[in-house]
Design a protein around this motif. Structure first.
Motif, PDB file in Angstrom:
ATOM      1  N   MET A 263    -123.125  54.241  -5.965  1.00 35.18           N
ATOM      2  CA  MET A 263    -123.152  52.822  -6.262  1.00 35.18           C
ATOM      3  C   MET A 263    -124.022  52.593  -7.480  1.00 35.18           C
ATOM      4  SD  MET A 263    -124.468  49.640  -3.863  1.00 35.18           S
ATOM      5  CE  MET A 263    -126.129  50.319  -3.673  1.00 35.18           C
ATOM      6  N   VAL A 264    -123.600  51.662  -8.355  1.00 37.23           N
ATOM      7  CA  VAL A 264    -124.391  51.252  -9.513  1.00 37.23           C
ATOM      8  C   VAL A 264    -124.572  49.743  -9.436  1.00 37.23           C
ATOM      9  CG1 VAL A 264    -124.556  51.163 -12.022  1.00 37.23           C
ATOM     10  CG2 VAL A 264    -123.492  53.146 -10.915  1.00 37.23           C
ATOM     11  N   LEU A 265    -125.818  49.297  -9.512  1.00 37.90           N
ATOM     12  CA  LEU A 265    -126.134  47.875  -9.452  1.00 37.90           C
ATOM     13  C   LEU A 265    -126.895  47.485 -10.707  1.00 37.90           C
ATOM     14  CD1 LEU A 265    -126.362  45.192  -7.756  1.00 37.90           C
ATOM     15  CD2 LEU A 265    -128.575  46.082  -6.959  1.00 37.90           C
ATOM     16  N   ASN A 266    -126.434  46.440 -11.397  1.00 37.97           N
ATOM     17  CA  ASN A 266    -127.124  45.893 -12.556  1.00 37.97           C
ATOM     18  C   ASN A 266    -127.339  44.406 -12.350  1.00 37.97           C
ATOM     19  OD1 ASN A 266    -127.386  48.083 -14.663  1.00 37.97           O
ATOM     20  ND2 ASN A 266    -125.198  48.230 -14.218  1.00 37.97           N
ATOM     21  N   LEU A 267    -128.600  43.949 -12.492  1.00 34.75           N
ATOM     22  CA  LEU A 267    -128.935  42.551 -12.280  1.00 34.75           C
ATOM     23  C   LEU A 267    -129.805  42.040 -13.428  1.00 34.75           C
ATOM     24  CD1 LEU A 267    -129.985  42.600  -8.506  1.00 34.75           C
ATOM     25  CD2 LEU A 267    -127.796  41.857  -9.451  1.00 34.75           C
ATOM     26  N   GLU A 268    -129.618  40.782 -13.776  1.00 38.75           N
ATOM     27  CA  GLU A 268    -130.502  40.066 -14.683  1.00 38.75           C
ATOM     28  C   GLU A 268    -130.998  38.810 -13.974  1.00 38.75           C
ATOM     29  OE1 GLU A 268    -128.955  39.330 -18.532  1.00 38.75           O
ATOM     30  OE2 GLU A 268    -128.563  41.454 -18.952  1.00 38.75           O
ATOM     31  N   PHE A 269    -132.258  38.445 -14.235  1.00 42.53           N
ATOM     32  CA  PHE A 269    -132.899  37.340 -13.532  1.00 42.53           C
ATOM     33  C   PHE A 269    -133.287  36.262 -14.544  1.00 42.53           C
ATOM     34  CE2 PHE A 269    -133.218  41.047 -10.987  1.00 42.53           C
ATOM     35  CZ  PHE A 269    -133.288  40.647  -9.667  1.00 42.53           C
ATOM     36  N   THR A 270    -132.755  35.049 -14.331  1.00 40.65           N
ATOM     37  CA  THR A 270    -133.016  33.926 -15.230  1.00 40.65           C
ATOM     38  C   THR A 270    -133.081  32.640 -14.429  1.00 40.65           C
ATOM     39  OG1 THR A 270    -131.737  35.057 -16.975  1.00 40.65           O
ATOM     40  CG2 THR A 270    -132.255  32.720 -17.309  1.00 40.65           C
ATOM     41  N   ASP A 271    -134.138  31.867 -14.637  1.00 35.57           N
ATOM     42  CA  ASP A 271    -134.259  30.536 -14.031  1.00 35.57           C
ATOM     43  C   ASP A 271    -134.007  30.553 -12.524  1.00 35.57           C
ATOM     44  OD1 ASP A 271    -134.769  29.452 -16.564  1.00 35.57           O
ATOM     45  OD2 ASP A 271    -132.633  29.152 -16.956  1.00 35.57           O
ATOM     46  N   GLY A 272    -134.601  31.527 -11.834  1.00 34.84           N
ATOM     47  CA  GLY A 272    -134.518  31.569 -10.386  1.00 34.84           C
ATOM     48  C   GLY A 272    -133.216  32.085  -9.815  1.00 34.84           C
ATOM     49  N   ARG A 273    -132.387  32.719 -10.657  1.00 32.16           N
ATOM     50  CA  ARG A 273    -131.137  33.293 -10.172  1.00 32.16           C
ATOM     51  C   ARG A 273    -130.993  34.732 -10.657  1.00 32.16           C
ATOM     52  NH1 ARG A 273    -128.008  30.126  -7.477  1.00 32.16           N
ATOM     53  NH2 ARG A 273    -126.248  31.565  -7.527  1.00 32.16           N
ATOM     54  N   ALA A 274    -130.386  35.560  -9.797  1.00 26.99           N
ATOM     55  CA  ALA A 274    -130.017  36.921 -10.166  1.00 26.99           C
ATOM     56  C   ALA A 274    -128.503  36.983 -10.305  1.00 26.99           C
ATOM     57  CB  ALA A 274    -130.480  37.909  -9.100  1.00 26.99           C
ATOM     58  N   THR A 275    -128.032  37.522 -11.417  1.00 23.10           N
ATOM     59  CA  THR A 275    -126.600  37.676 -11.642  1.00 23.10           C
ATOM     60  C   THR A 275    -126.325  39.079 -12.153  1.00 23.10           C
ATOM     61  OG1 THR A 275    -126.779  36.807 -13.898  1.00 23.10           O
ATOM     62  CG2 THR A 275    -126.220  35.239 -12.146  1.00 23.10           C
ATOM     63  N   GLY A 276    -125.131  39.575 -11.875  1.00 23.49           N
ATOM     64  CA  GLY A 276    -124.765  40.904 -12.338  1.00 23.49           C
ATOM     65  C   GLY A 276    -123.578  41.432 -11.571  1.00 23.49           C
ATOM     66  N   SER A 277    -123.572  42.761 -11.367  1.00 21.63           N
ATOM     67  CA  SER A 277    -122.431  43.378 -10.699  1.00 21.63           C
ATOM     68  C   SER A 277    -122.868  44.612  -9.933  1.00 21.63           C
ATOM     69  CB  SER A 277    -121.352  43.767 -11.711  1.00 21.63           C
ATOM     70  OG  SER A 277    -121.846  44.753 -12.605  1.00 21.63           O
ATOM     71  N   ARG A 278    -122.080  44.925  -8.907  1.00 23.41           N
ATOM     72  CA  ARG A 278    -122.259  46.132  -8.110  1.00 23.41           C
ATOM     73  C   ARG A 278    -120.946  46.919  -8.171  1.00 23.41           C
ATOM     74  NH1 ARG A 278    -123.139  43.788  -3.800  1.00 23.41           N
ATOM     75  NH2 ARG A 278    -125.409  43.886  -3.688  1.00 23.41           N
ATOM     76  N   PHE A 279    -121.024  48.166  -8.670  1.00 23.30           N
ATOM     77  CA  PHE A 279    -119.847  49.035  -8.764  1.00 23.30           C
ATOM     78  C   PHE A 279    -119.974  50.152  -7.749  1.00 23.30           C
ATOM     79  CE2 PHE A 279    -117.951  52.994 -10.364  1.00 23.30           C
ATOM     80  CZ  PHE A 279    -116.611  52.603 -10.424  1.00 23.30           C
ATOM     81  N   ILE A 280    -118.918  50.395  -6.969  1.00 18.28           N
ATOM     82  CA  ILE A 280    -118.917  51.416  -5.930  1.00 18.28           C
ATOM     83  C   ILE A 280    -117.747  52.365  -6.163  1.00 18.28           C
ATOM     84  CG2 ILE A 280    -118.668  51.855  -3.452  1.00 18.28           C
ATOM     85  CD1 ILE A 280    -119.923  49.069  -3.012  1.00 18.28           C
ATOM     86  N   ASP A 281    -118.060  53.649  -6.209  1.00 16.61           N
ATOM     87  CA  ASP A 281    -117.042  54.686  -6.327  1.00 16.61           C
ATOM     88  C   ASP A 281    -117.128  55.556  -5.082  1.00 16.61           C
ATOM     89  OD1 ASP A 281    -115.636  57.105  -6.861  1.00 16.61           O
ATOM     90  OD2 ASP A 281    -115.795  56.723  -9.003  1.00 16.61           O
TER      91      ASP A 281
END
Length: 257
Positions: free
Chosen positions: A120-138
């Motif tokens: 699994m690969v998880l990438n997150l960015e945090f801005t103004d009280g929110r986390a956004t990004g994606s989780r990739f599963i192989d």
């Protein structure tokens, strides 16, 4: 979480990021501008060396079964906190990097988690009280990419900060710090408290040590962290409460291994 990866967090509940370890070794680095805002994160960051790395052996049922390498680097922008952990019996390997603010709050997260034939690969960015990004599963026979978007309360710190705090907290019995943490592997939040108690004499593969015990309570699992007394503290043992699993001080491996 993808059904093929649901066992991941259970298999490493006492393992992934369960603690800092042996030998904080200060090295030269650019000093971060740490705000004096009184927060747990700011006070912890200001008390840490500019740079350090910990190495701890993982023991399951008394048998050696991997390691954890946890380190931090202060920069002009904040703090980089990283982890490299392995548990061969479960075919688990984790690599995790946090880019943090000077108060140890989140900026970015990159996680790679391998178990057996899947990862699994998880990438997150945090801005103004929110986390956004994606989780990739192989998972070999199937892959999946999941969007990630959730709220993060103000003052939330990464789970590993709880295991750095015993290096810089007061030694007096009953000294305590509390904060809200987030662990990206299990996508879990928790309110935790770290409290100091006498630890006694501890035996490890790296020698015997007189220690302070810091109880970490409120997360899953709970942990007891044993740290040497005085200046230049070392974490020499971490117990995973309720499991026959420990992290113990061992001789540091050769550089780059």
């Amino acid at each position: 979480m993808h059904r093929l990866f649901q066992p991941f967090s259970r298999a490493v509940a006492g393992f992934a990021l369960a603690g800092a370890a042996l030998l904080a070794q200060p090295m030269s680095a650019v000093q971060a501008q740490v705000p004096v805002d009184g927060s747990v994160g700011a006070r912890t960051a200001s008390a840490l060396a500019d740079r350090g790395e910990f190495f701890l052996g993982l023991f399951n049922g008394g048998e050696r079964d991997g390691f954890m390498r946890l380190g931090w680097i202060k920069t002009e922008d904040g703090v980089i906190l990283y982890d490299r952990s392995m548990m061969p019996s479960a075919e688990v390997y984790e690599t995790l990097a946090f880019n943090l603010t000077p108060s140890l709050e989140f900026d970015r997260v990159h996680l790679q988690f391998h178990r057996g034939m899947s990862y699994m690969v998880l990438n997150l960015e945090f801005t103004d009280g929110r986390a956004t990004g994606s989780r990739f599963i192989d998972a070999v026979e199937e892959t999946e990419t999941q969007p990630v978007d959730f709220n993060v309360p103000d003052g939330t710190l990464p789970r590993p900060v709880a295991f750095l705090m015993p290096l810089v907290m007061g030694e007096a019995e009953g000294t305590a710090e509390s904060f809200h943490w987030y662990g990206p592997l299990g996508n879990a939040f928790a309110d935790v408290t770290v409290t100091a108690y006498p630890g006694g004499e501890i035996s490890t593969p790296a020698g015997d040590f007189d220690t302070i015990r810091y109880e970490i309570r409120g997360g899953s699992p709970d942990n007891d962290v044993y740290v040497t007394r005085g200046d230049n503290r070392r974490v020499v043992r971490i117990d995973v409460v309720g499991q026959d699993m420990q992290f113990l001080a061992v001789p540091m491996p050769a550089s780059g291994s």
